[in-house]
Design a protein around this motif. Structure first.
Motif, PDB file in Angstrom:
ATOM      1  N   GLU A 206      55.173   1.914  -6.542  1.00  0.00           N
ATOM      2  CA  GLU A 206      54.900   3.460  -6.703  1.00  0.00           C
ATOM      3  C   GLU A 206      54.096   3.620  -7.694  1.00  0.00           C
ATOM      4  N   ARG A 207      54.550   3.239  -8.821  1.00  0.00           N
ATOM      5  CA  ARG A 207      53.491   3.743 -10.122  1.00  0.00           C
ATOM      6  C   ARG A 207      52.350   3.192 -10.082  1.00  0.00           C
ATOM      7  N   LEU A 208      51.849   1.951  -9.466  1.00  0.00           N
ATOM      8  CA  LEU A 208      50.652   1.305  -9.444  1.00  0.00           C
ATOM      9  C   LEU A 208      49.844   1.710  -8.438  1.00  0.00           C
ATOM     10  N   GLN A 209      50.391   2.543  -7.400  1.00  0.00           N
ATOM     11  CA  GLN A 209      49.755   2.851  -6.105  1.00  0.00           C
ATOM     12  C   GLN A 209      48.296   3.578  -6.382  1.00  0.00           C
ATOM     13  N   VAL A 210      48.658   4.328  -7.446  1.00  0.00           N
ATOM     14  CA  VAL A 210      47.374   5.386  -7.884  1.00  0.00           C
ATOM     15  C   VAL A 210      46.282   4.451  -8.343  1.00  0.00           C
ATOM     16  N   ALA A 211      46.456   3.140  -8.580  1.00  0.00           N
ATOM     17  CA  ALA A 211      45.374   2.143  -9.334  1.00  0.00           C
ATOM     18  C   ALA A 211      44.864   1.025  -8.294  1.00  0.00           C
ATOM     19  N   GLY A 212      45.571   1.304  -7.182  1.00  0.00           N
ATOM     20  CA  GLY A 212      45.240   0.366  -6.216  1.00  0.00           C
ATOM     21  C   GLY A 212      45.818  -0.799  -6.411  1.00  0.00           C
ATOM     22  N   ILE A 213      46.697  -1.107  -7.024  1.00  0.00           N
ATOM     23  CA  ILE A 213      47.704  -2.419  -7.317  1.00  0.00           C
ATOM     24  C   ILE A 213      48.667  -2.507  -6.688  1.00  0.00           C
ATOM     25  N   ILE A 214      48.888  -3.887  -6.101  1.00  0.00           N
ATOM     26  CA  ILE A 214      50.232  -4.236  -5.207  1.00  0.00           C
ATOM     27  C   ILE A 214      50.963  -5.355  -6.185  1.00  0.00           C
ATOM     28  N   VAL A 215      52.072  -4.964  -6.058  1.00  0.00           N
ATOM     29  CA  VAL A 215      53.147  -6.009  -6.929  1.00  0.00           C
ATOM     30  C   VAL A 215      53.760  -6.621  -5.851  1.00  0.00           C
ATOM     31  N   ASP A 216      53.485  -8.092  -5.634  1.00  0.00           N
ATOM     32  CA  ASP A 216      53.847  -9.145  -4.885  1.00  0.00           C
ATOM     33  C   ASP A 216      55.511  -9.564  -5.239  1.00  0.00           C
ATOM     34  N   GLU A 217      55.659  -9.777  -6.632  1.00  0.00           N
ATOM     35  CA  GLU A 217      57.058 -10.372  -7.079  1.00  0.00           C
ATOM     36  C   GLU A 217      57.227  -9.429  -8.409  1.00  0.00           C
ATOM     37  N   ALA A 218      58.562  -9.499  -8.673  1.00  0.00           N
ATOM     38  CA  ALA A 218      58.856  -8.688 -10.000  1.00  0.00           C
ATOM     39  C   ALA A 218      60.444  -9.364 -10.077  1.00  0.00           C
ATOM     40  N   GLY A 219      60.865  -9.670 -11.394  1.00  0.00           N
ATOM     41  CA  GLY A 219      62.138  -9.940 -11.510  1.00  0.00           C
ATOM     42  C   GLY A 219      62.174 -10.230 -13.033  1.00  0.00           C
ATOM     43  N   LEU A 220      63.544  -9.814 -13.399  1.00  0.00           N
ATOM     44  CA  LEU A 220      64.075 -10.041 -14.772  1.00  0.00           C
ATOM     45  C   LEU A 220      64.184 -11.325 -15.313  1.00  0.00           C
TER      46      LEU A 220
END
Length: 305
Positions: A206-220
């Motif tokens: 949601e935060r990176l949508q404005v920059a045309g970025i897609i997050v495929d994976e995220a984890g602590l």
């Protein structure tokens, strides 16, 4: 009243046009051969007219200039790479076709990698849902999906990603407690890794949508109490573990005592009144729940002596 500023116009990627670089490479080779031919075979003789000399110089200069202009327009596109094309500041499309490409030399070319990027964030100190200071860090895999947004809608999309990762990590970390300190089955940072990781991925998208970025994976990748409370929280966890173990032992002992009394009564082994039953329950609970082995006392008389 002053006029309100209009919202930022969002860019959208569209396909750009480029010529086959190998065809233009053949044109460049032909121009080179032509210039070499002029130099060695078409030089005007000493008795040539001024017009012939001017024509030779002009043709030679035009051939050299054409070769330079053609050579400037070449660029290479590798797999998972794109080139954003602009003409005097106007977006003219994105070229994603692999191989040697060519555009007019007055068009600007900015290459962008569309490959997956991996970022391991720094440790961030935040407060969890209960206000306890904790340290968290995460690993994020992201890629550029819309090259026009990445180039034109943010100043530096890589720096933008780094800042938004930290902001998203703080937001998600503050939504949940570090650990479950109550009997309620709630989402925690330590015990609900899949849920927290999915929330972090959604938050970053949601935060990176404005920059045309897609997050495929995220984890602590790191989760711990802050040093100033780590000792106290460790003692609390140890106490919780001891209490849980004691509770399990007591519940098991109560069940064993119930079974023993029921067995004695059903088999008619001994008939106990309430006082003697209470004494037996007390003795059995001491034996079953004690930390040390009980020392038996042999009664040589009757139960009532």
């Amino acid at each position: 009243m002053p006029e309100s500023h209009s919202a930022m116009t969002r860019s959208r990627e569209r396909s750009g046009s480029a010529y086959n670089g190998y065809v233009m490479l053949a044109v460049l080779a032909a121009l080179t051969v032509f210039v070499i031919y002029l130099i060695f075979n078409a030089i005007p003789a000493d008795g040539a007219s001024r017009f012939e000399k001017i024509m030779f110089v002009g043709t030679l200069a035009l051939g050299v200039l054409s070769g330079v202009l053609v050579s400037i327009g070449f660029f290479m596109i590798q797999p998972n790479q794109a080139a954003v094309i602009t003409l005097f500041g106007e977006y003219r499309g994105t070229v994603r076709k692999e191989g040697l490409q060519w555009v007019w030399p007055w068009m600007m070319k900015q290459k962008i990698s569309a490959r997956a990027h991996n970022i391991h964030s720094e440790k961030v100190k935040i407060n969890d849902l209960r206000g306890n200071p904790i340290e968290v860090a995460c690993n994020v895999v992201w890629r550029v999906a819309d090259t026009a947004q990445a180039v034109f809608d943010v100043d530096d999309y890589k720096e933008f990603v780094n800042i938004q990762i930290e902001a998203g990590l703080r937001t998600v970390g503050a939504r949940h407690p570090y650990d479950d300190m109550s009997d309620e089955d709630e989402t925690t940072l330590r015990g609900s890794a899949d849920v927290v990781n999915n929330e972090l991925r959604v938050e970053l998208n949601e935060r990176l949508q404005v920059a045309g970025i897609i997050v495929d994976e995220a984890g602590l990748t790191h989760l711990a109490y802050a040093p100033e409370i780590a000792g106290a929280m460790l003692r609390r966890q140890q106490a919780d573990a001891v209490i849980a173990a004691r509770k399990k032992v007591v519940i098991g002992a109560v069940g064993m005592v119930e079974d023993a009394l029921a067995k004695l009564s059903n088999d008619g082994v001994v008939d106990l009144d309430d006082e003697r039953r209470a004494a037996m329950v007390s003795n059995l609970m001491v034996v079953l729940c004690g930390d040390r082995e009980a020392q038996p006392v042999v009664n040589a008389g009757t139960l009532y002596q």
